[in-house]
Design an enzyme around this catalytic site. Structure first.
Site, short mmCIF file in Angstrom:
data_model
loop_
_atom_site.label_atom_id
_atom_site.label_comp_id
_atom_site.label_asym_id
_atom_site.label_seq_id
_atom_site.Cartn_x
_atom_site.Cartn_y
_atom_site.Cartn_z
N ASP A 193 0.77 -1.18 -0.03
CA ASP A 193 -0.12 0.12 0.22
C ASP A 193 1.01 1.33 -0.10
OD1 ASP A 193 -1.76 2.01 0.81
OD2 ASP A 193 -2.84 1.09 1.96
N GLU A 244 1.02 4.53 0.24
CA GLU A 244 0.70 5.82 0.73
C GLU A 244 1.52 6.27 1.78
OE1 GLU A 244 -4.06 5.99 0.81
OE2 GLU A 244 -3.54 3.77 1.31
#
Length: 305
Positions: free
Chosen positions: A164, A166
């Site tokens: 992920d 982010e």
């Protein structure tokens, strides 16, 4: 048009600031031998659990009224972090106290799910320190981090890793900006280290758009990729068959039941093989879960506390 809901709020990433570095010992926890789960026909259902607030065991509390199969096939521990050591100028895998607790108590937090036939994977997320999957400065650096990931999977008896990209905040602490080779080197090394484990992609961030370098395309090295925007339909831009993609994404308890049902219906009608859910908590979410299981599997869900 669906409302885009990104409730992996910044509070989640900030909560990960108190972290503990991975200590690799000689002890290895082997994954539990899974008992054959009752068969079900339909897409693979995925449940992310924010372990800062909720128990992984919630994933195993839902079965199908028709046949008794598990509602969820993959449970994602959300989330470990990729951090940056300013002294050594290297990225390292880190766990906050809640993730560490889940891993240390794998016998009671992870094995019960695996014994039901549910795969348990660890999501890895940026942590505002400049380190990310897309800015390893060399193949050697990417491979070193891949080894930390695969060692963790082995040590705690996990079923794979979820990426992920982010909150990395590329450039912080003097780190580099995303480059084209970094994620390709990382995924290539990780797949070599764990050929039979899950590697999944939360389809967001610079890494998700840098899947090819030097004639190598790592798309086929992923088992799954999914849409990161809850309450919406978006086909991940990765060259995988429909059976490995989730264009649907819902947040349980926040995405309306009608939208969850519509997305599930579309998943089936358009031939996609995965359905993504986020933020399964400890409440009885039978109505929310049944909204999509009716469309995916032709059955209501049953909640067993």
């Amino acid at each position: 048009m669906f409302t885009l809901v990104r409730s992996r709020a910044r509070r989640v990433a900030l909560a990960l600031s108190a972290v503990a570095a991975v200590a690799f010992g000689t002890t290895t926890m082997t994954s539990a031998t899974a008992a054959p789960a009752p068969l079900k026909q339909g897409p693979t259902s995925v449940a992310y659990v924010e372990v800062n607030n909720n128990s992984m065991l919630n994933v195993g509390k839902y079965t199908l009224a028709n046949g008794g199969g598990n509602v969820f096939d993959v449970a994602v521990i959300f989330a470990a972090n990729i951090n940056y050591d300013t002294g050594t100028k290297a990225a390292y895998l880190s766990f906050n106290e809640n993730v560490q607790r889940v891993l240390d108590n794998a016998a009671t937090e992870i094995r019960p799910l695996q014994q039901k036939g549910i795969k348990v994977v660890l999501s890895v997320l940026g942590n505002h320190q400049g380190a990310g999957f897309a800015n390893f400065p060399s193949q050697q650096a990417a491979s070193a981090f891949a080894k930390q990931l695969s060692d963790t999977v082995t040590k705690y008896g996990l079923d794979g890793i979820d990426f992920d990209d982010e909150y990395a905040e590329y450039g912080n602490n003097g780190t580099g900006q995303p480059n084209d080779s970094s994620f390709v080197h990382l995924v290539t090394a990780l797949r070599a280290n764990m050929p039979d484990k899950i590697i999944s992609l939360y389809n967001i961030g610079p890494a998700a758009t840098r899947l090819s370098y030097g004639g190598v395309d790592v798309s086929s090295k992923f088992d799954y990729a999914w849409n990161p925007y809850y309450g919406s339909w978006q086909v991940p831009g990765i060259a995988l068959p429909k059976s490995k993609l989730s264009p649907a994404a819902v947040e349980i308890g926040r995405t309306s039941q009608s939208t969850a049902a519509d997305l599930a219906r579309r998943t089936v009608s358009e031939g996609y093989g995965v359905y993504l859910t986020y933020n399964l908590d400890g409440a009885d979410r039978t109505a929310d879960v049944s909204a999509f299981t009716r469309e995916l599997y032709g059955s209501d869900a049953v909640y067993t506390p």
